[in-house]
Motif scaffolding. Sequence first.
Motif, mmCIF file in Angstrom:
data_model
loop_
_atom_site.group_PDB
_atom_site.id
_atom_site.type_symbol
_atom_site.label_atom_id
_atom_site.label_comp_id
_atom_site.label_asym_id
_atom_site.label_seq_id
_atom_site.Cartn_x
_atom_site.Cartn_y
_atom_site.Cartn_z
ATOM 1 N N ARG A 1 -17.289 35.360 35.737
ATOM 2 C CA ARG A 1 -17.208 36.181 34.532
ATOM 3 C C ARG A 1 -15.933 35.854 33.770
ATOM 4 O O ARG A 1 -14.915 35.473 34.363
ATOM 5 C CB ARG A 1 -17.218 37.673 34.885
ATOM 6 C CG ARG A 1 -18.461 38.131 35.654
ATOM 7 C CD ARG A 1 -19.733 37.854 34.910
ATOM 8 N NE ARG A 1 -20.911 38.482 35.530
ATOM 9 C CZ ARG A 1 -22.153 38.105 35.308
ATOM 10 N NH1 ARG A 1 -22.408 37.089 34.486
ATOM 11 N NH2 ARG A 1 -23.158 38.724 35.886
ATOM 12 N N GLN A 2 -15.984 36.063 32.460
ATOM 13 C CA GLN A 2 -14.829 35.729 31.635
ATOM 14 C C GLN A 2 -13.865 36.899 31.496
ATOM 15 O O GLN A 2 -12.750 36.721 30.990
ATOM 16 C CB GLN A 2 -15.261 35.252 30.251
ATOM 17 C CG GLN A 2 -15.946 36.295 29.384
ATOM 18 C CD GLN A 2 -15.964 35.870 27.927
ATOM 19 O OE1 GLN A 2 -14.913 35.753 27.310
ATOM 20 N NE2 GLN A 2 -17.133 35.607 27.391
ATOM 21 N N VAL B 1 -19.072 33.367 31.351
ATOM 22 C CA VAL B 1 -18.142 32.366 30.812
ATOM 23 C C VAL B 1 -18.859 31.544 29.745
ATOM 24 O O VAL B 1 -20.088 31.451 29.719
ATOM 25 C CB VAL B 1 -17.597 31.442 31.924
ATOM 26 C CG1 VAL B 1 -16.757 32.233 32.906
ATOM 27 C CG2 VAL B 1 -18.733 30.732 32.652
ATOM 28 N N ASP B 2 -18.069 30.964 28.848
ATOM 29 C CA ASP B 2 -18.590 30.096 27.784
ATOM 30 C C ASP B 2 -19.588 30.823 26.881
ATOM 31 O O ASP B 2 -20.563 30.237 26.398
ATOM 32 C CB ASP B 2 -19.249 28.838 28.367
ATOM 33 C CG ASP B 2 -18.276 28.019 29.204
ATOM 34 O OD1 ASP B 2 -17.091 27.972 28.837
ATOM 35 O OD2 ASP B 2 -18.698 27.456 30.225
ATOM 36 N N THR C 1 -17.522 37.326 24.032
ATOM 37 C CA THR C 1 -17.239 38.518 24.831
ATOM 38 C C THR C 1 -18.263 39.601 24.479
ATOM 39 O O THR C 1 -18.937 39.518 23.444
ATOM 40 C CB THR C 1 -15.839 39.060 24.539
ATOM 41 O OG1 THR C 1 -15.790 39.488 23.165
ATOM 42 C CG2 THR C 1 -14.766 38.009 24.801
#
Length: 309
Positions: free
Chosen positions: A42-43, A268-269, A272
């Motif tokens: 996860r970001q 990710v990538d 948000t």
Amino acid sequence: MSEENRARVRALIAEIDDSVVDGLMKGALDLHVHSGPSTMERQLDHFEAVEQAAEAGMRGILFKDHHYSVAPFIPIMNRVLGHHGVAMYGGLVLNNSTGGLDPFVVDAQLKMGAKLIWMPTAQSANHIRSSRRKSRLATNVALKKSPGITVVDAYGELLDVVKEILDSIAEADAILSSGHLHISEIWTLFTEAKKRGVKRLLINHPMYGLHFTYDDIRELAEFGAVIEQSACLYIDSRFNVYSPEELKEHIDAAGPAHTSIGSDLGQVDNPTPVEGMRQAIKLCLALGYSEDEVRGMVNHNPAKLVGLD
């Protein structure tokens, strides 16, 4: 087609005034946040998700992980993050990794504050079959292979253990989500849920791997379900699979009055969750929805679902 869709999204949302979006983000709720920790990368973590939501003026977020419940941690998070004024919610997904269709686990989680119970998602029989067909639903390959879960028996009748779970959801006045079940299972589940007093019904991304028709969306909205569209499937995201016109078709099938928008983001990538909500708001405005209709989809409808209204 996805890159073409994404380019069209970028062009459409570039025309929308950011100040209008700022206003619509005030008080918005995102009931589909995939922050971490998680079995998948996860970001942002749960704390960062709350901080970013607060900065945007949002009213609340609901954390979803396919393999554990955030609900027991909400009181601790409220102690640390409560000053931000963002309502925080958690829930339990009934995958094998969390106990599957176990009424004892559901009972305990509801009594620890779980706001939402999702039927099986990544470990549902429908999800696994879709993955094997190399369809749109993806599976976390890092986890041990899991047998598919269904909520019906060989005759298509709802399992008794699911009825017991529905009684617990009704007693807690919690939200029931259909998860990643097949539409045929969802009709059986929701019909019984309503008979047993479940009042809060939620469907996530109905056109994405769940085999809905537009009539199914319309009829389930009339039945009383909130139809949540996942922003990540429509915006400038690596998960984009639908055109802007298809977003309008999917919303119009239920109508804005029965629709909510969740980001379904945190990977990710990707944008948000907050950026995903902003893009979704811009896209809806660009498609001709009024500010009041958009406010309903990102504020009033999800607020009513979690009981904030």
